[in-house]
Write an enzyme that holds these catalytic residues in place. Structure first.
Site, mmCIF file in Angstrom:
data_model
loop_
_atom_site.group_PDB
_atom_site.id
_atom_site.type_symbol
_atom_site.label_atom_id
_atom_site.label_comp_id
_atom_site.label_asym_id
_atom_site.label_seq_id
_atom_site.Cartn_x
_atom_site.Cartn_y
_atom_site.Cartn_z
ATOM 1 N N THR A 117 -1.205 -53.347 13.338
ATOM 2 C CA THR A 117 0.250 -54.365 13.015
ATOM 3 C C THR A 117 1.343 -53.820 13.512
ATOM 4 O OG1 THR A 117 1.457 -55.000 10.960
ATOM 5 C CG2 THR A 117 0.026 -53.105 11.002
ATOM 6 N N TYR A 141 0.979 -50.046 3.409
ATOM 7 C CA TYR A 141 0.290 -51.012 4.517
ATOM 8 C C TYR A 141 0.562 -50.559 5.866
ATOM 9 C CZ TYR A 141 -0.998 -54.755 7.542
ATOM 10 O OH TYR A 141 -1.379 -55.607 8.340
#
Ligand code: UDP
Length: 337
Positions: A117, A141
């Site tokens: 990501t 995350y």
């Protein structure tokens, strides 16, 4: 030459499985269906309902199906949840990949493609952001994905395994034929919220922050169509199959649209003038996030087909309308005669 797709019943995973099947590849899926849907899989694709962290399961699937490549999507993806429960993210993302890699090494899997990501960059100083930018994630995350990237690098150095890390920017849209799309309940992504507003499922959409130093005051994002992203995974697989060395690649179009422009695109393609409320900034948001796509362009044989905001919005809308119709039909079925 079978490809194992973990998380293949999820949003990006299912679009990649569909693209693989359409390309003639042999595919098997492991998914625990915590957020995925078995109905998102094309007919005939074997689904093993279980955890990608379950080494016995993974080893069995690798051996039984002759798996030579793994595309690993399974994991948790909600940034605010990761702030509330970081250890769940280190378990579901980092530790799961550790077990999966252990099984992959034992099963002599050669190729590994990992869903990473743009959140690994945190708040980049350089925009568009290149892969060599410092990685300073701002959430568990992002950290859990970055830790996985580091682990993958070390494993590939020690063993006969090559990888492609794909750092996704803002993934949006749906299959152009509306066969599959994003159906996770409570999704918070901008385009999903906007099409929910356009289909009357929400009274309004909030614009989180209109006082950023950008041309229209709202944040800017690099939206990539989910079907183009799926094709990037196929291109990454071809790259590895042709002897490509391990590499980390940004996945975006290299072009940004503001939140207000994005909402306007949904208004335009839907022809519906839903309410838009200017609201305070959302904490943790980064002002501008655009991929430097030089490296992916030079490395993969990948030509995006849907690099157009109205097209992305139209496909997201068509899928949302289909979901809504299905939901209404199910409700009518449930009414006693
Ligand atoms: N956003 C917004 N209203 C919403 C949802 C998102 O204004 O209802 C904004 C959000 O503040 C951010 C951008 O849209 O600036 C993209 O947010 P999203 O959650 O889709 O993805 P992120 O970039 O945070 O991963």
């Amino acid at each position: 030459m079978t490809v194992l797709v973990t998380g293949g019943a999820g949003y990006i995973g299912s679009h990649t499985v569909l693209a693989l099947v359409e390309s003639g590849a042999s595919v098997v899926v492991i998914d625990n269906l915590s957020t995925g849907f078995s109905t998102a899989l094309p007919e005939g694709v074997p689904l093993f309902i279980g955890d990608a962290a379950d080494e016995n399961l993974v080893e069995g699937v690798i051996a039984a199906h002759g798996v030579t490549s793994i595309i690993h999507f399974a994991g948790s993806v909600v940034v605010p949840d990761s702030m509330r429960d970081p250890l769940a993210y280190y378990r579901n993302n980092t530790m799961t990949t550790r077990n999966l890699l252990n099984a992959a090494i034992k099963g002599q899997v050669k190729n590994f493609i990992f869903s990473s990501t743009a959140a690994v960059y945190g708040n980049p100083e350089q925009m568009p952001v290149p892969e060599i930018a410092p990685t300073r994630p701002l959430s568990p995350y992002g950290s859990s994905k970055l830790m996985t990237e580091i682990m993958l690098h070390d494993v590939a150095t020690a063993h006969e395994l090559n990888y492609v890390v794909l750092r996704y920017f803002n993934v949006a849209g749906a299959d152009p034929q509306a066969r599959i799309g994003l159906q996770t309940a409570g999704a918070t992504h901008l385009l999903k919220i906007a099409v929910e507003a356009a289909t009357g499922q929400r009274a309004k959409i909030d614009v989180f922050g209109t006082d950023y130093p950008t041309p229209d005051g709202s944040c800017i994002r690099d939206f990539i169509h989910v079907s183009d992203l799926a094709q990037a995974h196929l291109a990454a697989l071809s790259y590895l199959n042709q002897g490509g060395t391990s590499v980390t690649l940004n996945c975006g179009y290299g072009r940004g649209y503001s939140v207000l422009e994005t909402i306007e695109a949904v208004r335009r393609v839907s022809g519906r003038n839903f309410a838009v409320q200017m609201s305070p900034r959302r904490s943790g948001d980064i002002m501008t996030m655009i991929a430097d796509t030089t490296r992916i362009g030079a490395t993969l044989d990948w030509t995006p087909r849907y690099d157009d905001l109205d097209t992305i919005a139209a496909h997201a809308l068509a899928w949302e309308e289909k979901l809504l119709q299905d939901r209404l039909a199910n409700r009518q079925d449930a009414v006693p005669a």
